[in-house]
Scaffold this motif. Structure first.
Motif, PDB file in Angstrom:
ATOM      1  N   GLY A  14       0.877  -0.987   0.130  1.00 18.99           N
ATOM      2  CA  GLY A  14      -0.062  -0.322   0.182  1.00 18.99           C
ATOM      3  C   GLY A  14       0.781   1.452   0.294  1.00 18.99           C
ATOM      4  N   THR A  15       1.807   1.035   0.062  1.00 17.09           N
ATOM      5  CA  THR A  15       2.839   2.337  -0.083  1.00 17.09           C
ATOM      6  C   THR A  15       3.288   2.891  -1.116  1.00 17.09           C
ATOM      7  OG1 THR A  15       5.405   1.021   0.128  1.00 17.09           O
ATOM      8  CG2 THR A  15       3.957   2.381   2.970  1.00 17.09           C
ATOM      9  N   ALA A  16       3.392   4.364  -1.877  1.00 18.33           N
ATOM     10  CA  ALA A  16       4.186   4.718  -2.780  1.00 18.33           C
ATOM     11  C   ALA A  16       5.036   4.820  -3.786  1.00 18.33           C
ATOM     12  CB  ALA A  16       3.662   6.173  -3.016  1.00 18.33           C
ATOM     13  N   PRO A  17       5.166   4.082  -4.455  1.00 14.46           N
ATOM     14  CA  PRO A  17       6.247   4.014  -5.643  1.00 14.46           C
ATOM     15  C   PRO A  17       7.147   4.826  -5.297  1.00 14.46           C
ATOM     16  CG  PRO A  17       4.583   2.292  -6.899  1.00 14.46           C
ATOM     17  CD  PRO A  17       4.486   3.796  -5.798  1.00 14.46           C
ATOM     18  N   TYR A  22       6.890   7.131 -12.162  1.00 15.04           N
ATOM     19  CA  TYR A  22       6.798   6.308 -12.370  1.00 15.04           C
ATOM     20  C   TYR A  22       4.731   6.006 -11.799  1.00 15.04           C
ATOM     21  CZ  TYR A  22       4.170   1.311 -11.187  1.00 15.04           C
ATOM     22  OH  TYR A  22       3.611   0.689 -11.095  1.00 15.04           O
ATOM     23  N   ARG A  23       4.786   6.615 -10.112  1.00 26.92           N
ATOM     24  CA  ARG A  23       3.991   7.358  -9.500  1.00 26.92           C
ATOM     25  C   ARG A  23       3.205   7.830 -10.273  1.00 26.92           C
ATOM     26  NH1 ARG A  23       6.364   8.241  -5.341  1.00 26.92           N
ATOM     27  NH2 ARG A  23       6.436  11.027  -5.704  1.00 26.92           N
ATOM     28  N   ASP A  24       3.349   8.967 -10.777  1.00 25.32           N
ATOM     29  CA  ASP A  24       2.339   9.924 -11.698  1.00 25.32           C
ATOM     30  C   ASP A  24       1.457   9.320 -12.555  1.00 25.32           C
ATOM     31  OD1 ASP A  24       3.103  12.373  -9.427  1.00 25.32           O
ATOM     32  OD2 ASP A  24       4.533  12.593 -10.990  1.00 25.32           O
ATOM     33  N   ALA A  25       2.405   8.625 -13.599  1.00 22.41           N
ATOM     34  CA  ALA A  25       1.771   7.832 -14.492  1.00 22.41           C
ATOM     35  C   ALA A  25       0.934   6.732 -13.801  1.00 22.41           C
ATOM     36  CB  ALA A  25       3.277   7.078 -14.990  1.00 22.41           C
ATOM     37  N   VAL A  26       1.228   5.954 -12.439  1.00 21.61           N
ATOM     38  CA  VAL A  26      -0.094   5.414 -12.049  1.00 21.61           C
ATOM     39  C   VAL A  26      -1.503   6.273 -11.568  1.00 21.61           C
ATOM     40  CG1 VAL A  26      -0.632   3.672 -10.298  1.00 21.61           C
ATOM     41  CG2 VAL A  26       1.414   3.474 -11.573  1.00 21.61           C
ATOM     42  N   ARG A  77      -6.570   4.446  -3.954  1.00 18.59           N
ATOM     43  CA  ARG A  77      -5.167   3.472  -3.979  1.00 18.59           C
ATOM     44  C   ARG A  77      -4.187   4.988  -4.638  1.00 18.59           C
ATOM     45  NH1 ARG A  77      -0.315   1.473  -3.092  1.00 18.59           N
ATOM     46  NH2 ARG A  77       1.042   0.972  -5.141  1.00 18.59           N
ATOM     47  N   ILE A  78      -4.802   5.488  -5.214  1.00 15.22           N
ATOM     48  CA  ILE A  78      -5.021   7.176  -6.125  1.00 15.22           C
ATOM     49  C   ILE A  78      -4.517   7.870  -4.437  1.00 15.22           C
ATOM     50  CG2 ILE A  78      -5.211   9.138  -6.673  1.00 15.22           C
ATOM     51  CD1 ILE A  78      -7.140   8.018  -8.847  1.00 15.22           C
ATOM     52  N   PHE A 132       2.678  -3.224 -17.732  1.00  4.39           N
ATOM     53  CA  PHE A 132       3.577  -2.387 -16.926  1.00  4.39           C
ATOM     54  C   PHE A 132       3.325  -1.729 -15.549  1.00  4.39           C
ATOM     55  CE2 PHE A 132       3.298  -3.126 -21.729  1.00  4.39           C
ATOM     56  CZ  PHE A 132       4.291  -2.939 -21.847  1.00  4.39           C
ATOM     57  N   LEU A 133       2.538  -1.921 -14.620  1.00  8.32           N
ATOM     58  CA  LEU A 133       2.179  -1.490 -13.615  1.00  8.32           C
ATOM     59  C   LEU A 133       3.227  -3.038 -12.311  1.00  8.32           C
ATOM     60  CD1 LEU A 133      -1.426  -0.808 -14.069  1.00  8.32           C
ATOM     61  CD2 LEU A 133       0.653   0.415 -13.909  1.00  8.32           C
ATOM     62  N   ASP A 134       3.350  -2.129 -11.303  1.00  5.16           N
ATOM     63  CA  ASP A 134       3.460  -3.127  -9.772  1.00  5.16           C
ATOM     64  C   ASP A 134       2.287  -4.142 -10.185  1.00  5.16           C
ATOM     65  OD1 ASP A 134       1.612  -1.922  -7.670  1.00  5.16           O
ATOM     66  OD2 ASP A 134       2.516  -0.237  -8.868  1.00  5.16           O
ATOM     67  N   PRO A 135       3.072  -5.073  -8.984  1.00  4.27           N
ATOM     68  CA  PRO A 135       1.262  -6.240  -8.971  1.00  4.27           C
ATOM     69  C   PRO A 135       0.319  -5.823  -7.950  1.00  4.27           C
ATOM     70  CG  PRO A 135       4.315  -7.360  -9.049  1.00  4.27           C
ATOM     71  CD  PRO A 135       4.215  -5.394  -8.550  1.00  4.27           C
ATOM     72  N   GLY A 136       0.427  -5.194  -7.286  1.00  2.00           N
ATOM     73  CA  GLY A 136      -1.131  -4.517  -6.327  1.00  2.00           C
ATOM     74  C   GLY A 136      -1.496  -3.639  -6.903  1.00  2.00           C
ATOM     75  N   THR A 137      -1.078  -2.676  -8.109  1.00  2.00           N
ATOM     76  CA  THR A 137      -1.743  -1.891  -8.727  1.00  2.00           C
ATOM     77  C   THR A 137      -2.556  -2.949 -10.115  1.00  2.00           C
ATOM     78  OG1 THR A 137      -0.517  -0.372  -8.052  1.00  2.00           O
ATOM     79  CG2 THR A 137      -2.528   0.235  -9.738  1.00  2.00           C
ATOM     80  N   ARG A 138      -1.470  -3.467 -10.769  1.00  2.00           N
ATOM     81  CA  ARG A 138      -1.832  -4.225 -11.658  1.00  2.00           C
ATOM     82  C   ARG A 138      -2.665  -4.940 -11.319  1.00  2.00           C
ATOM     83  NH1 ARG A 138       1.965  -7.211 -12.678  1.00  2.00           N
ATOM     84  NH2 ARG A 138       1.526  -9.288 -11.570  1.00  2.00           N
ATOM     85  N   ASP A 139      -3.144  -5.683 -10.373  1.00  2.00           N
ATOM     86  CA  ASP A 139      -4.521  -6.378  -9.637  1.00  2.00           C
ATOM     87  C   ASP A 139      -5.231  -5.795  -9.384  1.00  2.00           C
ATOM     88  OD1 ASP A 139      -2.597  -9.089  -9.968  1.00  2.00           O
ATOM     89  OD2 ASP A 139      -2.204  -9.067  -7.666  1.00  2.00           O
TER      90      ASP A 139
END
Length: 238
Positions: A14-17, A22-26, A77-78, A132-139
């Protein structure tokens, strides 16, 4: 496409990358998906007014509620990433609203085709980016796209039923599907031009793998092929 890169240092806690780019893109990606879900709710609620039966009206209204129910987790998540949900959605309102203004259905069947084809195109594109996302955000993203509340099966049944009743509807709805494809691509290009961060998710960077021009071309070929498959599922020519 290659396996999804692990882009965040601790993707599931749950922490920010650490990478601010990358964080702004997500945050941008979650913002556009969130606003898309909200407009899907509004559109389905409006389209339910065109329903020929009370059963159809209730079915579409139920699906509308399901779309709105997905927004809370995306907004959460945002916030975890340090963004503000309504600020994250704001840059995408013009493009998404413009798409819907240019593709307002004139009847019940056009509304169903739009929901199936238009939402399908957007979801296919977001699935490509999700690789192309980290696993948590991708899921989280994939879960929001895959849960359609039975929408797909309902739409396919009703559209095929409409064409069987009046075969002349097939040609008209096929043209409508092609128009939806063209409008969706136009607005997608508009978003990509305005938001470099989303483009960067696909093209990558020094520390993040991405797609070269050839791979991008193959991605759009896949999107086109999936659109054709979706139209075929409805019984329509693409």
């Amino acid at each position: 496409m290659s396996e999804s890169p692990d882009l965040a240092p601790r993707p599931d806690d749950g922490t920010a990358p650490a990478d601010p780019v990358y964080r702004d893109a997500v945050v941008d990606l979650l913002g556009v998906i969130s606003y898309g879900e909200i407009t899907a709710f509004e559109r389905l609620a409006d389209d339910s007014k065109l329903a020929p039966t009370m059963q159809d009206k209730v079915a579409l209204a139920t699906m509308a509620a399901a779309e709105l129910g997905k927004v809370a987790r995306l907004h959460q998540r945002i916030s975890e990433l340090g963004g503000e949900p309504f600020e994250a959605m704001a840059p995408f309102r013009v493009a998404i609203d413009s798409f819907h203004q240019h593709t307002a259905p004139s009847d019940w069947l056009e509304g169903l085709v739009k929901a199936f084809v238009g939402d399908g195109l957007a979801n296919d594109f977001y699935r490509e980016i999700a690789a192309f996302l980290d696993p948590g955000t991708r899921d989280l993203v994939l879960a929001s796209l895959d849960d359609d509340g039975g929408h797909a099966a309902f739409v396919v049944e009703r559209v095929r039923q409409g064409i069987a009743t009046d075969p002349r509807q097939g040609g008209r709805l096929a043209l409508w599907g092609r128009r939806l494809m063209g409008e969706a691509l136009t607005q997608a290009q508009r978003v990509a031009a305005d938001r470099d961060s989303l483009t960067a998710l696909l093209t990558g960077g020094v520390d993040r793998p991405g797609l070269d021009l050839a791979a991008l071309g193959r991605m759009f070929t896949r999107l086109t092929e999936r659109h054709a498959e979706r139209m075929s599922e409805l019984g329509l020519d693409s």
